[in-house]
Design an enzyme around this catalytic site. Structure first.
Site, PDB file in Angstrom:
ATOM      1  N   ASP A  38      -3.996  -0.062  -3.662  1.00  0.00           N
ATOM      2  CA  ASP A  38      -4.147   0.998  -2.655  1.00  0.00           C
ATOM      3  C   ASP A  38      -3.149   2.131  -2.889  1.00  0.00           C
ATOM      4  O   ASP A  38      -2.364   2.503  -2.024  1.00  0.00           O
ATOM      5  CB  ASP A  38      -4.050   0.436  -1.224  1.00  0.00           C
ATOM      6  CG  ASP A  38      -5.365  -0.210  -0.790  1.00  0.00           C
ATOM      7  OD1 ASP A  38      -6.238  -0.419  -1.672  1.00  0.00           O
ATOM      8  OD2 ASP A  38      -5.529  -0.502   0.405  1.00  0.00           O
TER       9      ASP A  38
ATOM     10  N   ASN B  43      -8.411  -2.644  -2.715  1.00  0.00           N
ATOM     11  CA  ASN B  43      -9.800  -2.348  -2.357  1.00  0.00           C
ATOM     12  C   ASN B  43     -10.097  -0.850  -2.376  1.00  0.00           C
ATOM     13  O   ASN B  43     -11.242  -0.450  -2.459  1.00  0.00           O
ATOM     14  CB  ASN B  43     -10.153  -2.937  -0.982  1.00  0.00           C
ATOM     15  CG  ASN B  43      -9.295  -2.373   0.125  1.00  0.00           C
ATOM     16  OD1 ASN B  43      -8.080  -2.278  -0.026  1.00  0.00           O
ATOM     17  ND2 ASN B  43      -9.913  -1.978   1.223  1.00  0.00           N
ATOM     18  N   HIS B  44      -9.058  -0.006  -2.312  1.00  0.00           N
ATOM     19  CA  HIS B  44      -9.302   1.439  -2.398  1.00  0.00           C
ATOM     20  C   HIS B  44      -9.448   1.921  -3.840  1.00  0.00           C
ATOM     21  O   HIS B  44      -9.822   3.069  -4.055  1.00  0.00           O
ATOM     22  CB  HIS B  44      -8.197   2.219  -1.688  1.00  0.00           C
ATOM     23  CG  HIS B  44      -8.416   2.291  -0.206  1.00  0.00           C
ATOM     24  ND1 HIS B  44      -9.033   3.360   0.400  1.00  0.00           N
ATOM     25  CD2 HIS B  44      -8.161   1.404   0.777  1.00  0.00           C
ATOM     26  CE1 HIS B  44      -9.113   3.132   1.702  1.00  0.00           C
ATOM     27  NE2 HIS B  44      -8.589   1.953   1.955  1.00  0.00           N
TER      28      HIS B  44
ATOM     29  N   ASP C 237      -6.105   7.466  -1.569  1.00  0.00           N
ATOM     30  CA  ASP C 237      -6.822   7.654  -0.296  1.00  0.00           C
ATOM     31  C   ASP C 237      -5.884   7.829   0.888  1.00  0.00           C
ATOM     32  O   ASP C 237      -4.788   7.277   0.925  1.00  0.00           O
ATOM     33  CB  ASP C 237      -7.767   6.478   0.007  1.00  0.00           C
ATOM     34  CG  ASP C 237      -9.059   6.567  -0.804  1.00  0.00           C
ATOM     35  OD1 ASP C 237      -9.322   7.650  -1.360  1.00  0.00           O
ATOM     36  OD2 ASP C 237      -9.779   5.560  -0.884  1.00  0.00           O
ATOM     37  N   ARG C 238      -6.380   8.553   1.846  1.00  0.00           N
ATOM     38  CA  ARG C 238      -5.739   8.769   3.158  1.00  0.00           C
ATOM     39  C   ARG C 238      -4.560   9.733   3.115  1.00  0.00           C
ATOM     40  O   ARG C 238      -4.484  10.635   3.910  1.00  0.00           O
ATOM     41  CB  ARG C 238      -5.307   7.445   3.781  1.00  0.00           C
ATOM     42  CG  ARG C 238      -6.499   6.592   4.156  1.00  0.00           C
ATOM     43  CD  ARG C 238      -6.213   5.777   5.411  1.00  0.00           C
ATOM     44  NE  ARG C 238      -7.420   5.391   6.087  1.00  0.00           N
ATOM     45  CZ  ARG C 238      -7.992   4.194   6.018  1.00  0.00           C
ATOM     46  NH1 ARG C 238      -7.436   3.247   5.292  1.00  0.00           N
ATOM     47  NH2 ARG C 238      -9.099   3.956   6.662  1.00  0.00           N
TER      48      ARG C 238
ATOM     49  N   HIS D  57      -2.352  -4.761   2.053  1.00  0.00           N
ATOM     50  CA  HIS D  57      -3.675  -4.603   2.663  1.00  0.00           C
ATOM     51  C   HIS D  57      -3.669  -4.390   4.170  1.00  0.00           C
ATOM     52  O   HIS D  57      -4.622  -3.856   4.712  1.00  0.00           O
ATOM     53  CB  HIS D  57      -4.529  -5.839   2.323  1.00  0.00           C
ATOM     54  CG  HIS D  57      -6.008  -5.667   2.529  1.00  0.00           C
ATOM     55  ND1 HIS D  57      -6.684  -4.510   2.190  1.00  0.00           N
ATOM     56  CD2 HIS D  57      -6.944  -6.516   3.025  1.00  0.00           C
ATOM     57  CE1 HIS D  57      -7.976  -4.670   2.469  1.00  0.00           C
ATOM     58  NE2 HIS D  57      -8.163  -5.865   2.975  1.00  0.00           N
TER      59      HIS D  57
ATOM     60  N   HIS E 237      -3.785  -8.090  -3.768  1.00  0.00           N
ATOM     61  CA  HIS E 237      -3.851  -7.052  -2.735  1.00  0.00           C
ATOM     62  C   HIS E 237      -4.252  -7.613  -1.372  1.00  0.00           C
ATOM     63  O   HIS E 237      -3.576  -7.397  -0.379  1.00  0.00           O
ATOM     64  CB  HIS E 237      -4.825  -5.940  -3.132  1.00  0.00           C
ATOM     65  CG  HIS E 237      -4.946  -4.891  -2.070  1.00  0.00           C
ATOM     66  ND1 HIS E 237      -3.925  -4.022  -1.776  1.00  0.00           N
ATOM     67  CD2 HIS E 237      -5.940  -4.603  -1.188  1.00  0.00           C
ATOM     68  CE1 HIS E 237      -4.287  -3.239  -0.771  1.00  0.00           C
ATOM     69  NE2 HIS E 237      -5.497  -3.555  -0.392  1.00  0.00           N
TER      70      HIS E 237
ATOM     71  N   ASP F 226       0.823  -1.219   0.000  1.00  0.00           N
ATOM     72  CA  ASP F 226       0.000   0.000   0.000  1.00  0.00           C
ATOM     73  C   ASP F 226       0.857   1.270   0.000  1.00  0.00           C
ATOM     74  O   ASP F 226       1.849   1.338   0.718  1.00  0.00           O
ATOM     75  CB  ASP F 226      -0.882   0.038   1.255  1.00  0.00           C
ATOM     76  CG  ASP F 226      -1.919  -1.084   1.265  1.00  0.00           C
ATOM     77  OD1 ASP F 226      -1.701  -2.090   0.579  1.00  0.00           O
ATOM     78  OD2 ASP F 226      -2.932  -0.924   1.972  1.00  0.00           O
TER      79      ASP F 226
ATOM     80  N   ARG G 180     -13.801  -6.878   8.707  1.00  0.00           N
ATOM     81  CA  ARG G 180     -13.853  -5.664   7.881  1.00  0.00           C
ATOM     82  C   ARG G 180     -15.226  -5.474   7.241  1.00  0.00           C
ATOM     83  O   ARG G 180     -15.531  -4.395   6.733  1.00  0.00           O
ATOM     84  CB  ARG G 180     -12.837  -5.749   6.744  1.00  0.00           C
ATOM     85  CG  ARG G 180     -11.381  -5.685   7.147  1.00  0.00           C
ATOM     86  CD  ARG G 180     -10.562  -5.805   5.882  1.00  0.00           C
ATOM     87  NE  ARG G 180      -9.139  -6.003   6.115  1.00  0.00           N
ATOM     88  CZ  ARG G 180      -8.220  -5.033   6.022  1.00  0.00           C
ATOM     89  NH1 ARG G 180      -8.590  -3.814   5.737  1.00  0.00           N
ATOM     90  NH2 ARG G 180      -6.947  -5.291   6.211  1.00  0.00           N
TER      91      ARG G 180
ATOM     92  N   HIS H  12      -1.028   4.563  -0.577  1.00  0.00           N
ATOM     93  CA  HIS H  12      -2.031   5.466   0.001  1.00  0.00           C
ATOM     94  C   HIS H  12      -1.721   6.951  -0.130  1.00  0.00           C
ATOM     95  O   HIS H  12      -1.746   7.692   0.841  1.00  0.00           O
ATOM     96  CB  HIS H  12      -2.264   5.123   1.478  1.00  0.00           C
ATOM     97  CG  HIS H  12      -3.228   3.982   1.654  1.00  0.00           C
ATOM     98  ND1 HIS H  12      -4.494   4.004   1.125  1.00  0.00           N
ATOM     99  CD2 HIS H  12      -3.106   2.796   2.284  1.00  0.00           C
ATOM    100  CE1 HIS H  12      -5.115   2.880   1.412  1.00  0.00           C
ATOM    101  NE2 HIS H  12      -4.292   2.119   2.108  1.00  0.00           N
TER     102      HIS H  12
END
Lengths: 306, 589
Positions: free
Chosen positions: A81, A113-114, A84-85, A237, A163, A53, A210, A55
């Protein structure tokens, strides 16, 4: 758009200069052409560096390249990923897409998943696009690219890269190939599981806390590796404070590549080099120093936190 | 919402289409009625209105915009209010410049008064940001109105809401810059005194900056400085809230500039020493960051003085002795802050003191446990070497550099390698032979785990070859590069060897390139099992070709590249780089 244009974009992006909306449209068109041709299980050759990730931590991605070397000199597989964030999802994703177009055989991008419409609307990428471009057009273009991204990769027929993890609905790699992946990430089913599941010390399969995907145990891992003649699984992940974690006698490796996650977790990050002989070599690195991060685009803490 | 946001951003276009008259009679009232929107839309509106004077028909009609902005200046969201205040200030400046002073008095000043008396604290906060522009544009003869505004300002300074007092404190110095000196002394200074003693530390900490600015207002009498500003500075430095003390340490240079040499030496310096041993690490860190610039400021202020050099050196001795304690501080951040700037005083204190005192601290910090401290102090090597020359340092530095080049943190290894050529110039060739520690290290750095360090190691060897000559390279470097290629199972190190060949080929004789590098490139690298090595080999051939005899080029290099290019290689990047190399080679012929 020629090679020299692309090289110029990549250089500019590294200085966090964003291309225009029209240029992004062209870029996305090119990426799309490349990605749709790729299988759900992409074939990758060693040597290659596996990245977890990121991010949106753009300056840490540049730090990663300083440690591992830049494409095309080093080959990379990114396990999703990208967005995001972090504060710079736009820069991060665009740089990776530009590198993918420039060096399609040196860079592999796997969906996380993002990389989904729903998740990016909650965790920052959507907002960042609107803030940086004044509209959601760029976000929409990127979301279409997400739908084209491959779901997994196999390095030299021996290392399965994904992932999240495994799915009770998937027995063999052929099952993955059979998925119609060009869609928003579904809430359940094999495609969802690949992007959401986590390895855990459990017997068989358990629903993931989750809310999507499964927890899978050693037995499921051994079975999957055996059926598909694989050595081990590389996945991302999950935040790992030490940057990487091996489980089940090294049959599963989690690689995490966002140092000081969300700018406050205090973790180190890592990349995994697989050399010509598929030997694993982990390189741990820390967040890029303050001096290499321009202030712009960063949210200043309100002064009552002084 | 996106739609409304976009239309607000195009407000200028809409107004142009309507013309000034309809903008005034239709668009503005419409906007006024639809003020209950999302903050993002209101923010855009507040910004647009600041540039809207031409759209409503020029400065003559600028007052039309005030109503709407007044409403925006009273909303709950801070950013919207701040933008509205910014636009209001912009508009009133344009009005006044265009000679619409009557409008300023008729519309703008009453607006400020209304906001200042608003029931809700948000409007009172906005008012604090408007006083200076209102006051500035009131004609000199209208003293009554000026008195009234100053009185209102004074009232807000006693507002019951801390946020208002805080906002006012942050605007105090701006207001002071437009108020007549007499009133600054009689009215604003007392306000400052009261705010400096406010019960809220968030208000008091703004007093630090105000103190610096007020002291700098040149006409302010020195008695005022003595009677109010200096005592308050003393109190703020010893405030019970660490945030205020932090601010004091952070603004020490501005305070020194404002209060002047004597007060700085007598008052500020002792306060500053105390902050260097404050009980809060944050405060010590802030002070540690400012040691050099504070001392620079003092020495600069001293330039106009006579017979004060002993005073300055006394300050230095004190600062240095407290710095020594900081270099042993428990907090790594304090030590890191110290390391980042302390060596900047070297040019001021001169070679003798640098050699006798600073150098010891330099070497001490080089051994610090915390990597950032070592990195910061290495970065200041140049400042020290400018003063006492590297020759004095080289022998002391050598062991440290060796140690740092093996540090766990790659940025420290990088910093150490970066210094090597400078060091080499002093130490000379003998230290860099392959049986000496440094010589061995220079080659070992090529095998570092981090890509950037490997690349720097190549650059370092190239600089050293320039310095020590080709003989040295042939004896001590080139065999190691060939061995690196041949012995590396990992492709990344074979690649480093190739990059090194590219870089060094311009510095060594043609025969060496042909005999040592070329066979390896043509026979091994271009046939490597890893595609990355094959295309780097093609690129390396392109780089070294210009140092190779023409016939060797056409007999050996071109056929080899053509083999890679003509779809013989399965990898598209290999074909690309081979093709690029062939094109480049053609231009050589």
């Amino acid at each position: 758009m020629g090679i020299s244009d692309l090289d110029a974009w990549i250089e500019k992006l590294k200085d966090s200069v964003l291309p225009s909306e029209d240029e992004i449209k062209v870029l996305c068109g090119k990426v799309r052409e490349i990605l749709v041709e790729e299988g759900n299980v992409q074939v990758v050759y060693a040597p290659v560096v596996v990245v977890g990730d990121v991010h949106g931590q753009f300056y840490d991605l540049l730090e990663l390249f300083k440690v591992g070397g830049e494409p095309p000199w080093t080959n990379y597989i990114f396990l999703g990923d990208f967005v995001d964030r972090g504060y710079n999802s736009v820069e991060t994703l665009l740089l990776l897409l530009a590198l993918k177009v420039r060096f399609p055989d040196r860079v592999a991008l796997i969906r996380g998943n993002h990389e989904s419409r729903q998740v990016t609307q909650v965790y920052g990428f959507y907002e960042e696009c609107v803030r940086k471009f004044g509209s959601a057009t760029v976000w929409r273009l990127c979301a279409e690219i997400f739908d084209c991204m491959s779901l997994s990769a196999v390095v030299e027929q021996r290392v399965f890269c994904v992932h999240g993890g495994l799915s009770p609905g998937i027995e063999s790699l052929e099952d993955i190939e059979a998925i119609d992946r060009k869609q928003e990430v579904p809430h359940e089913g094999p495609m969802c599981d690949l992007l959401w599941s986590d390895p855990e010390e459990v017997e068989g399969w358990t629903l993931s806390p989750r809310g999507a995907g499964y927890l899978f145990g050693e037995e499921a891992v051994q079975h999957f590796l055996h059926v598909n003649h694989l050595n081990f699984i590389a996945r991302a992940h999950q935040l790992v404070m030490e940057g990487y974690k091996q489980m089940f006698q090294g049959r599963v490796v989690t690689v995490w590549s966002a140092p000081n996650y969300c700018y406050r977790c205090g973790n180190v990050a890592s990349i995994m080099e697989l050399d010509e002989n598929l030997e694993r070599n982990f390189k741990v690195f820390e967040a890029a120093p303050e001096s290499s991060r321009p202030e712009k685009g960063r949210v200043k803490a309100p002064d009552y936190f002084l | 919402m996106q739609l409304r946001l976009n239309s607000i951003k195009r407000l200028g276009t809409i107004a142009t289409a309507l013309g000034p008259e309809r903008t005034r009679s239709e668009l503005l009232p419409f906007l006024n009625e639809n003020i209950d929107d999302e903050d993002e839309v209101l923010l855009a509106l507040a910004e647009q209105l600041g540039n809207f004077i031409d759209s409503v028909g020029g400065p003559k009609y600028a007052f039309c915009l005030l109503d709407l902005l007044e409403t925006l200046a009273a909303v709950e969201e801070t950013v919207v209010r701040e933008k509205a205040v910014e636009s209001l200030n912009k508009i009133v400046d344009v009005m006044a410049e265009a000679g619409q002073t009557d409008d300023v008095l008729k519309y703008f000043v009453p607006l400020v008064k209304r906001l200042a008396k608003g029931d809700w604290f948000t409007s009172r906060i906005s008012a604090t940001g408007l006083f200076h522009s209102a006051y500035r544009h009131i004609p000199r003869n209208n003293q009554t109105l000026k008195d009234e505004l100053r009185n209102l300002f004074k009232e807000l300074a006693q507002d019951e809401t801390p946020m208002v007092r805080r906002a006012l404190a942050s605007k105090l110095s701006k207001f002071a810059s437009v108020v007549e000196v007499k009133y600054v002394e009689d009215e604003l200074i007392p306000i400052f005194v009261r705010l400096a003693g406010d019960e809220q530390d968030s208000v008091r900490l703004l007093a630090v900056e105000n103190c610096a600015v007020l002291a700098k207002l040149s006409p302010v009498k020195s008695e005022v400085r003595e009677e109010y500003l200096i005592p308050i500075a003393r109190e703020l430095a010893a405030d019970k809230s660490w945030r205020v003390r932090f601010m004091f340490a952070d603004k020490i240079c501005e305070l020194a500039e404002g209060l002047g040499f004597d007060a700085t030496v007598k008052e500020l310096a002792p306060s500053f020493y105390k902050l260097m041993e404050d009980c809060e690490a944050e405060v010590r860190t802030a002070a540690a960051f400012k040691i050099a610039s504070f001392f620079e400021t003092i020495s600069r202020l001293d330039e106009n003085m006579t017979d004060s050099s002993s005073v300055v050196s006394e300050v230095f001795e004190k600062l240095y002795s407290y710095s020594r304690d900081l270099s042993l501080d428990d907090s790594p951040f304090v030590r890191s802050a110290l390391a980042s700037n302390i060596m900047s005083v070297a040019p001021i204190v001169g070679p003798e003191i640098t050699r006798d005192t600073l150098l010891r601290m330099f070497l001490k910090l080089l051994q610090d446990d915390f990597s950032e401290v070592r990195l910061n102090i290495i970065g200041s090597l140049e400042k020290v070497s400018q003063v006492i020359g590297i020759e004095k340092l080289a022998s002391d530095l050598l062991p440290s550099i060796v140690e740092l080049s093996e540090d766990r943190n790659w940025r420290i290894r990088y910093a150490a390698i970066e210094l090597t050529p400078t060091l080499a110039r002093q130490l000379g060739k003998s230290y860099f032979e392959s049986d000496k520690k440094l010589g061995m290290l220079c080659v070992q750095w090529l095998s570092d785990t981090v890509y950037s360090v490997r690349e720097l190691a190549i650059k370092n060897l190239t600089s050293l070859t320039e310095l020590f000559g080709e003989e040295w390279a042939i004896e001590h470097v080139l065999p190691a590069i060939v061995a690196l290629y041949k012995n590396s199972k990992n492709y990344l190190y074979r690649m480093t060897a190739l990059h090194a060949m590219s870089s060094l080929s311009s510095k060594v004789p043609q025969e060496v390139v042909e005999q040592l590098f070329l066979p390896l490139l043509v026979e091994q690298a271009c046939r490597d099992s890893v595609a990355n090595i094959r295309f780097v080999a093609a690129k390396t051939l392109q780089d070294v070709a210009q140092y190779i005899k023409k016939e060797t080029r056409s007999n050996l290099i071109i056929p080899c590249l053509e083999k890679l290019n003509n779809n013989m290689d399965e990898d598209s990047d290999v074909r690309y780089y081979a093709n690029q190399a062939l094109i480049a080679l053609q231009s050589l012929v």
